[in-house]
Design a protein around this motif. Structure first.
Motif, PDB file in Angstrom:
ATOM      1  N   GLU A  70       1.035  -1.556   0.338  1.00 42.78           N
ATOM      2  CA  GLU A  70      -0.293   0.150   0.466  1.00 42.78           C
ATOM      3  C   GLU A  70       1.160   1.064   0.152  1.00 42.78           C
ATOM      4  N   LEU A  71       1.986   1.515   0.903  1.00 45.17           N
ATOM      5  CA  LEU A  71       2.707   2.762   0.655  1.00 45.17           C
ATOM      6  C   LEU A  71       4.348   2.743  -0.519  1.00 45.17           C
ATOM      7  N   LEU A  72       3.734   1.962  -1.272  1.00 41.60           N
ATOM      8  CA  LEU A  72       4.600   1.546  -2.743  1.00 41.60           C
ATOM      9  C   LEU A  72       3.447   2.075  -3.768  1.00 41.60           C
ATOM     10  N   ARG A  73       2.490   2.324  -2.940  1.00 44.08           N
ATOM     11  CA  ARG A  73       1.286   2.622  -4.609  1.00 44.08           C
ATOM     12  C   ARG A  73       0.869   3.757  -3.796  1.00 44.08           C
ATOM     13  N   GLU A  74       1.848   4.541  -3.118  1.00 47.25           N
ATOM     14  CA  GLU A  74       2.247   6.451  -3.074  1.00 47.25           C
ATOM     15  C   GLU A  74       2.713   6.850  -3.822  1.00 47.25           C
ATOM     16  N   ALA A  75       4.312   5.484  -3.187  1.00 50.68           N
ATOM     17  CA  ALA A  75       5.375   6.102  -3.826  1.00 50.68           C
ATOM     18  C   ALA A  75       5.686   6.712  -5.234  1.00 50.68           C
ATOM     19  N   PRO A  76       6.627   7.582  -5.792  1.00 50.04           N
ATOM     20  CA  PRO A  76       6.705   7.686  -7.159  1.00 50.04           C
ATOM     21  C   PRO A  76       7.932   6.507  -7.921  1.00 50.04           C
ATOM     22  N   PRO A  77       6.530   6.620  -9.166  1.00 48.85           N
ATOM     23  CA  PRO A  77       7.088   5.587  -9.607  1.00 48.85           C
ATOM     24  C   PRO A  77       8.702   5.032 -10.358  1.00 48.85           C
ATOM     25  N   SER A  78       9.598   4.088  -9.640  1.00 49.13           N
ATOM     26  CA  SER A  78      10.940   3.549 -10.399  1.00 49.13           C
ATOM     27  C   SER A  78      11.092   2.676 -10.605  1.00 49.13           C
ATOM     28  N   GLY A  79      11.675   2.045 -11.283  1.00 48.66           N
ATOM     29  CA  GLY A  79      12.346   0.093 -11.747  1.00 48.66           C
ATOM     30  C   GLY A  79      12.670  -0.878 -10.206  1.00 48.66           C
ATOM     31  N   GLU A  80      13.095   0.310  -9.378  1.00 46.47           N
ATOM     32  CA  GLU A  80      13.162  -0.878  -7.830  1.00 46.47           C
ATOM     33  C   GLU A  80      12.071  -1.240  -7.079  1.00 46.47           C
ATOM     34  N   ILE A  81      11.148   0.355  -7.157  1.00 49.65           N
ATOM     35  CA  ILE A  81      10.028  -0.237  -6.495  1.00 49.65           C
ATOM     36  C   ILE A  81       8.870  -0.757  -7.179  1.00 49.65           C
ATOM     37  N   LYS A  82       9.047  -0.549  -8.996  1.00 49.59           N
ATOM     38  CA  LYS A  82       7.704  -1.927  -9.341  1.00 49.59           C
ATOM     39  C   LYS A  82       8.679  -3.440  -9.309  1.00 49.59           C
ATOM     40  N   GLU A  83       9.829  -3.576  -8.970  1.00 43.98           N
ATOM     41  CA  GLU A  83      10.466  -4.939  -8.422  1.00 43.98           C
ATOM     42  C   GLU A  83      10.389  -5.356  -7.358  1.00 43.98           C
ATOM     43  N   LEU A  84      10.333  -4.461  -6.789  1.00 47.05           N
ATOM     44  CA  LEU A  84       9.618  -4.466  -4.664  1.00 47.05           C
ATOM     45  C   LEU A  84       8.139  -4.685  -5.175  1.00 47.05           C
ATOM     46  N   ARG A  85       7.384  -4.723  -6.014  1.00 49.16           N
ATOM     47  CA  ARG A  85       6.017  -4.584  -5.710  1.00 49.16           C
ATOM     48  C   ARG A  85       5.962  -5.814  -6.394  1.00 49.16           C
ATOM     49  N   ARG A  86       6.334  -6.388  -7.841  1.00 50.49           N
ATOM     50  CA  ARG A  86       6.360  -7.951  -7.753  1.00 50.49           C
ATOM     51  C   ARG A  86       7.070  -8.766  -7.615  1.00 50.49           C
ATOM     52  N   LEU A  87       7.708  -8.255  -6.146  1.00 46.50           N
ATOM     53  CA  LEU A  87       7.995  -9.460  -5.275  1.00 46.50           C
ATOM     54  C   LEU A  87       7.512  -9.116  -4.592  1.00 46.50           C
ATOM     55  N   LEU A  88       6.571  -8.717  -4.212  1.00 46.55           N
ATOM     56  CA  LEU A  88       5.733  -9.081  -3.218  1.00 46.55           C
ATOM     57  C   LEU A  88       4.556  -9.948  -3.197  1.00 46.55           C
ATOM     58  N   HIS A  89       4.648  -9.628  -4.435  1.00 50.83           N
ATOM     59  CA  HIS A  89       2.986 -10.136  -5.668  1.00 50.83           C
ATOM     60  C   HIS A  89       3.118 -10.858  -5.527  1.00 50.83           C
ATOM     61  N   SER A  90       3.695 -11.553  -5.127  1.00 48.69           N
ATOM     62  CA  SER A  90       4.733 -13.574  -5.816  1.00 48.69           C
ATOM     63  C   SER A  90       3.717 -14.273  -5.379  1.00 48.69           C
ATOM     64  N   PRO A  91       3.135 -14.881  -5.781  1.00 48.54           N
ATOM     65  CA  PRO A  91       2.265 -16.282  -4.884  1.00 48.54           C
ATOM     66  C   PRO A  91       3.319 -17.153  -4.332  1.00 48.54           C
ATOM     67  N   HIS A  92       4.310 -17.025  -5.016  1.00 50.79           N
ATOM     68  CA  HIS A  92       5.729 -17.795  -4.059  1.00 50.79           C
ATOM     69  C   HIS A  92       5.872 -16.816  -2.839  1.00 50.79           C
ATOM     70  N   PHE A  93       6.399 -16.313  -2.832  1.00 52.34           N
ATOM     71  CA  PHE A  93       6.847 -15.300  -1.647  1.00 52.34           C
ATOM     72  C   PHE A  93       5.586 -15.297  -0.758  1.00 52.34           C
ATOM     73  N   LYS A  94       4.121 -14.289  -1.200  1.00 56.24           N
ATOM     74  CA  LYS A  94       3.247 -14.567  -0.161  1.00 56.24           C
ATOM     75  C   LYS A  94       2.494 -15.843   0.435  1.00 56.24           C
ATOM     76  N   ALA A  95       2.150 -16.669  -0.428  1.00 58.10           N
ATOM     77  CA  ALA A  95       1.794 -18.358   0.079  1.00 58.10           C
ATOM     78  C   ALA A  95       2.966 -18.882   0.873  1.00 58.10           C
ATOM     79  N   ALA A  96       4.269 -18.572  -0.216  1.00 57.09           N
ATOM     80  CA  ALA A  96       5.164 -20.077   0.619  1.00 57.09           C
ATOM     81  C   ALA A  96       5.756 -19.485   1.957  1.00 57.09           C
ATOM     82  N   LEU A  97       6.946 -17.947   1.916  1.00 56.79           N
ATOM     83  CA  LEU A  97       7.774 -17.851   2.626  1.00 56.79           C
ATOM     84  C   LEU A  97       7.208 -17.144   3.353  1.00 56.79           C
ATOM     85  N   LEU A  98       6.156 -15.894   3.368  1.00 56.95           N
ATOM     86  CA  LEU A  98       5.479 -15.039   4.178  1.00 56.95           C
ATOM     87  C   LEU A  98       4.373 -16.075   5.592  1.00 56.95           C
ATOM     88  N   SER A  99       4.008 -17.174   4.578  1.00 54.74           N
ATOM     89  CA  SER A  99       3.291 -17.879   5.457  1.00 54.74           C
ATOM     90  C   SER A  99       3.985 -19.123   6.537  1.00 54.74           C
TER      91      SER A  99
END
Length: 195
Positions: A70-99
């Motif tokens: 949610e905080l990244l949505r408000e940040a100015p767009p950059s390549g690093e922010i897009k990559e971080l959002r993509r990683l945080l939305h990844s099902p492997h990261f969300k379902a497996a690692l964080l769970s």
């Protein structure tokens, strides 16, 4: 630590013992007793463990991940922010690692011993429950069959070995059970295989 303080106290008491001060001999014998030495060793190990025990920073990593997105949505767009959002939305990261993190962080991995029974007779010998984790290292103790009673006992504890460092096993200790298996009637070689 506590062992160093006890050593200093024993040195002072030995001087007083020579002067025969009332009660000092009894106190000296108490402080030299094997059970007190073992108890202090256990205490120091527990204090060391409690001081180094890892603790999770948060129990809810998945919720924190959503907050970061949610905080990244408000940040100015950059390549690093897009990559971080993509990683945080990844099902492997969300379902497996964080769970997995949240599941492990909320569990209590402390060892628990069963309570002692209330109906222990007064004349019953004291019994200790000893838990040693070998981790592919030798126990550092030998066992034998007692000639008279036939009990399996600790023959000797090897200096510097696991049993010696734990302070929980002594020569002459009777083995009743090893890894949940009663040892009465077993040969020492059979007990070694259980160890």
């Amino acid at each position: 630590g506590v062992s160093h303080v006890l050593t200093l106290a024993l040195q002072e008491l030995s001087l007083l013992c020579k002067r025969d001060v009332n009660g000092v001999g009894m106190l000296y014998d108490l402080l030299r007793s094997r059970w007190l030495q073992a108890l202090l060793k256990i205490y120091e190990c527990l204090q060391h463990y409690l001081g180094k025990r890892p603790a999770p920073v948060t129990l809810q990593a998945r919720a924190l991940s959503r907050e970061v997105v949610e905080l990244l949505r408000e940040a100015p767009p950059s390549g690093e922010i897009k990559e971080l959002r993509r990683l945080l939305h990844s099902p492997h990261f969300k379902a497996a690692l964080l769970s997995a993190h949240d599941t492990v962080a909320q569990k209590d991995f402390e060892p628990t011993l069963p309570p002692l029974p209330d109906n222990i007779p007064e004349n019953e010998e004291a019994m200790r429950i000893v838990c040693l984790v070998k981790n592919n290292q030798p126990l550092g103790a030998t066992i034998k069959r007692h000639e008279i009673t036939g009990d399996i006992t600790v023959a000797r504890v090897i200096h510097g070995g696991l049993a010696d460092r734990s302070g929980l096993l002594y020569a002459g200790d009777k083995l009743v059970e090893v890894n949940g298996v009663p040892v009465e009637g077993l040969e020492p070689e059979q007990v070694i295989n259980i160890l």
